[in-house]
Design an enzyme around this catalytic site. Structure first.
Site, PDB file in Angstrom:
ATOM      1  N   LYS A 171     -36.216  84.125  10.749  1.00 47.20           N
ATOM      2  CA  LYS A 171     -34.675  83.769  10.969  1.00 47.20           C
ATOM      3  C   LYS A 171     -34.367  83.186  12.284  1.00 47.20           C
ATOM      4  O   LYS A 171     -33.316  82.925  12.680  1.00 47.20           O
ATOM      5  CB  LYS A 171     -33.763  84.761  10.312  1.00 47.20           C
ATOM      6  CG  LYS A 171     -33.847  85.082   8.883  1.00 47.20           C
ATOM      7  CD  LYS A 171     -32.725  86.218   8.620  1.00 47.20           C
ATOM      8  CE  LYS A 171     -33.000  86.800   7.318  1.00 47.20           C
ATOM      9  NZ  LYS A 171     -32.715  85.868   6.163  1.00 47.20           N
ATOM     10  N   HIS A 206     -25.868  93.507   3.363  1.00 50.49           N
ATOM     11  CA  HIS A 206     -26.831  92.831   2.704  1.00 50.49           C
ATOM     12  C   HIS A 206     -27.694  94.020   2.244  1.00 50.49           C
ATOM     13  O   HIS A 206     -27.647  95.249   2.563  1.00 50.49           O
ATOM     14  CB  HIS A 206     -27.890  92.327   3.991  1.00 50.49           C
ATOM     15  CG  HIS A 206     -28.970  91.392   3.307  1.00 50.49           C
ATOM     16  ND1 HIS A 206     -30.019  92.075   2.730  1.00 50.49           N
ATOM     17  CD2 HIS A 206     -29.201  90.216   3.195  1.00 50.49           C
ATOM     18  CE1 HIS A 206     -31.151  91.342   2.487  1.00 50.49           C
ATOM     19  NE2 HIS A 206     -30.526  89.871   2.687  1.00 50.49           N
ATOM     20  N   GLN A 228     -28.774  88.380  11.394  1.00 53.72           N
ATOM     21  CA  GLN A 228     -28.185  86.819  11.454  1.00 53.72           C
ATOM     22  C   GLN A 228     -27.658  86.601  12.845  1.00 53.72           C
ATOM     23  O   GLN A 228     -27.219  85.541  13.027  1.00 53.72           O
ATOM     24  CB  GLN A 228     -26.957  87.010  10.371  1.00 53.72           C
ATOM     25  CG  GLN A 228     -27.552  86.911   8.983  1.00 53.72           C
ATOM     26  CD  GLN A 228     -28.352  85.710   8.528  1.00 53.72           C
ATOM     27  OE1 GLN A 228     -28.557  84.515   9.284  1.00 53.72           O
ATOM     28  NE2 GLN A 228     -29.122  85.707   7.401  1.00 53.72           N
ATOM     29  N   ASP A 231     -27.794  95.836  12.161  1.00 52.00           N
ATOM     30  CA  ASP A 231     -28.828  94.565  11.311  1.00 52.00           C
ATOM     31  C   ASP A 231     -28.415  93.521  11.964  1.00 52.00           C
ATOM     32  O   ASP A 231     -27.560  92.803  11.910  1.00 52.00           O
ATOM     33  CB  ASP A 231     -28.328  94.859   9.774  1.00 52.00           C
ATOM     34  CG  ASP A 231     -28.994  93.714   9.112  1.00 52.00           C
ATOM     35  OD1 ASP A 231     -29.719  92.564   9.786  1.00 52.00           O
ATOM     36  OD2 ASP A 231     -28.950  93.602   7.867  1.00 52.00           O
ATOM     37  N   CYS A 280     -28.343  88.456  -1.773  1.00 53.85           N
ATOM     38  CA  CYS A 280     -28.829  89.855  -1.386  1.00 53.85           C
ATOM     39  C   CYS A 280     -27.460  90.548  -1.057  1.00 53.85           C
ATOM     40  O   CYS A 280     -27.767  91.516  -0.227  1.00 53.85           O
ATOM     41  CB  CYS A 280     -30.077  89.682  -0.564  1.00 53.85           C
ATOM     42  SG  CYS A 280     -31.391  88.889  -1.361  1.00 53.85           S
TER      43      CYS A 280
HETATM   44  N1  PLP Z   1     -30.035  91.550   6.819  1.00 53.19           N
HETATM   45  C1  PLP Z   1     -29.187  90.172   6.891  1.00 53.19           C
HETATM   46  C2  PLP Z   1     -27.930  90.298   7.475  1.00 53.19           C
HETATM   47  C3  PLP Z   1     -29.970  89.276   6.360  1.00 53.19           C
HETATM   48  O1  PLP Z   1     -29.265  88.067   6.293  1.00 53.19           O
HETATM   49  C4  PLP Z   1     -31.166  89.240   5.728  1.00 53.19           C
HETATM   50  C5  PLP Z   1     -31.807  88.167   5.227  1.00 53.19           C
HETATM   51  O2  PLP Z   1     -31.305  87.112   4.649  1.00 53.19           O
HETATM   52  C6  PLP Z   1     -31.745  90.606   5.607  1.00 53.19           C
HETATM   53  C7  PLP Z   1     -31.154  91.519   6.370  1.00 53.19           C
HETATM   54  C8  PLP Z   1     -33.232  90.833   5.311  1.00 53.19           C
HETATM   55  O3  PLP Z   1     -34.004  90.010   5.833  1.00 53.19           O
HETATM   56  P1  PLP Z   1     -35.655  89.699   5.553  1.00 53.19           P
HETATM   57  O4  PLP Z   1     -35.506  89.065   4.175  1.00 53.19           O
HETATM   58  O5  PLP Z   1     -36.135  89.013   6.462  1.00 53.19           O
HETATM   59  O6  PLP Z   1     -36.144  91.064   5.192  1.00 53.19           O
END
Ligand code: PLP
Length: 401
Positions: free
Chosen positions: A208, A111, A185, A182, A352
């Site tokens: 999330k 991401h 998810q 990260d 993203c």
């Molecule tokens: N990392 C992953 C795997 C994500 O799915 C997301 C959001 O979709 C993020 C990071 C970023 O999260 P946030 O938008 O809450 O900062």
């Protein structure tokens, strides 16, 4: 959970219950998270900044939330849990605390939140299998000079596939590198433990995790956090400020990076959601989710001109996220059709994760033998998803193809 029966009026006048299949973007609010916020709201006051009863209660609630979230992520006794706005913020904080000269190793499947914050980075190509990811890391780390941080998504926000975190952690540590996860998810789907996994840092987003009040977390090793300049300079992070410019003593600990009035309700909601999820048997959750994923994937596989996106083998362990392309219909038209005709919420686009989705669309187009367009549709499953939601989605897609 709030919004579980949400009647939505379709353009043709029909009223249907909303089928939320977009949990990966933002999950609905657990009743426990909303209740915790409502309970505290009459007492809402400053945190770490007041002597009154309300302030003291809010300060205690803020710090207790930190402890409960530390327990949820299995933090080690000497880890810090720093509150941020979300995962993006947490990863940017991590980027700012790296010792000088640190090289960050990440794969092209990340991401953007875990791809873009790094100043000095080695981007490894997308692996075709978990073993290939481990092999590439083992081949890369010995050639690096100075400190190194490996950073990887625990579960892909595009395919739901799980990365081989245990093996990557072992390789990283064998070569003296640290590893960050990260977990944006993963945490809503599977238990995590910094202590058990030996992972050094973990980032997550409350929204999330069924706590949509704008809080996130970076949890992990204290030494880099305490040695780095504060992420935000300002009140709350300072033990002493003198008259002369630069005459500042910053706190150690989470406060060092949390200057400014914090998001009390966000962290209280997040702690309540973590507690609630911890009460559920993870095996039961996983089995329920995997049954829905099987239903979804086998339905998709029977639709002509539809191809699922995946990095690894079709049977790779995964959480409830599935993306796909439809050869004859642009992704935006698919999601509009599902919303307008069936009251279903999914997401279309590149999620993203532009390099990853472009590459997987190309791979899937080649497998299918038909071009799939330049964006995809993503379906993501959570606690409120039902068999009927998945059936409705498949029926809606069948109309299109
Ligand atoms: N990392 C992953 C795997 C994500 O799915 C997301 C959001 O979709 C993020 C990071 C970023 O999260 P946030 O938008 O809450 O900062």
């Amino acid at each position: 959970m709030l919004g579980q029966r949400l009647p939505v009026r379709l353009p043709d006048g029909r009223l249907v219950d909303y089928a939320n299949l977009d949990y990966a973007a933002t999950a609905p609010c657990l009743a426990a998270a909303a209740a915790a916020v409502n309970e505290l709201l009459p007492w809402y006051a400053s945190v770490h900044r007041g002597a009154g009863v309300a302030s003291r209660r809010c300060t205690a609630a803020y710090e207790e939330a930190r402890e409960r979230i530390a327990a949820f992520v299995g933090a080690r006794a000497d880890d810090h849990v720093v509150f941020t706005r979300n995962t993006t913020d947490a990863m940017n904080l991590l980027a700012r605390i790296l010792p000088a000269g640190t090289t960050v190793v990440a794969w092209a499947g990340e991401h953007h939140a875990n791809l873009l914050p790094w100043a000095r980075t080695v981007r490894l190509p997308l692996p075709g299998s978990p073993d290939e990811a481990v092999g590439a890391l083992a081949a890369t780390l010995p050639a690096l000079d100075g400190p190194a941080l490996v950073t990887v998504t625990a579960a892909s926000n595009v395919t739901g596939e799980l990365w081989p975190v245990a093996a990557l952690t072992e390789v990283a540590h064998r070569h003296g590198a640290r590893i960050a996860l990260d977990a944006a998810q993963l945490v809503a789907h599977r238990p995590v433990s910094l202590a058990d996994s030996a992972v050094d840092y973990l980032a997550l987003s409350g929204h999330k995790l069924y706590a949509p009040f704008g809080a996130g977390v970076l949890a992990g090793r204290a030494d880099w956090l305490d040695a780095a300049p504060p992420y935000l300079a300002g009140g709350g992070a300072t033990a002493y400020v003198g008259e002369a410019t630069g005459d500042v003593r910053w706190y150690d600990g989470p406060a060092r990076h949390e200057a400014g009035t914090p998001n009390l309700l966000g962290v209280v909601a997040l702690a309540a959601a973590c507690d609630e999820l911890s009460r559920v048997d993870p095996g039961v959750l996983e089995a329920r989710e995997l049954a829905l994923v099987r239903q979804l994937r086998s339905g998709l596989s029977r639709l002509p001109g539809v191809a699922e996106l995946r990095m690894f083998d079709a049977d790779q362990d995964r959480v409830g996220i599935v993306s796909f392309g439809v050869a004859s219909v642009p992704a935006a038209a698919v999601s509009a059709h599902l919303a307008d005709r069936h009251g279903i919420g999914v997401r279309d686009g590149l999620f993203c994760a532009h390099p990853l989705v472009r590459r997987l669309l190309a791979d899937s187009s080649a497998r299918l033998g038909q071009p799939l367009g330049d964006t995809a549709v993503r379906v993501s499953i959570g606690l409120g998803t039902t068999v009927e939601h998945v059936d409705r989605l498949l029926a809606g897609l069948r109309e299109l193809v």
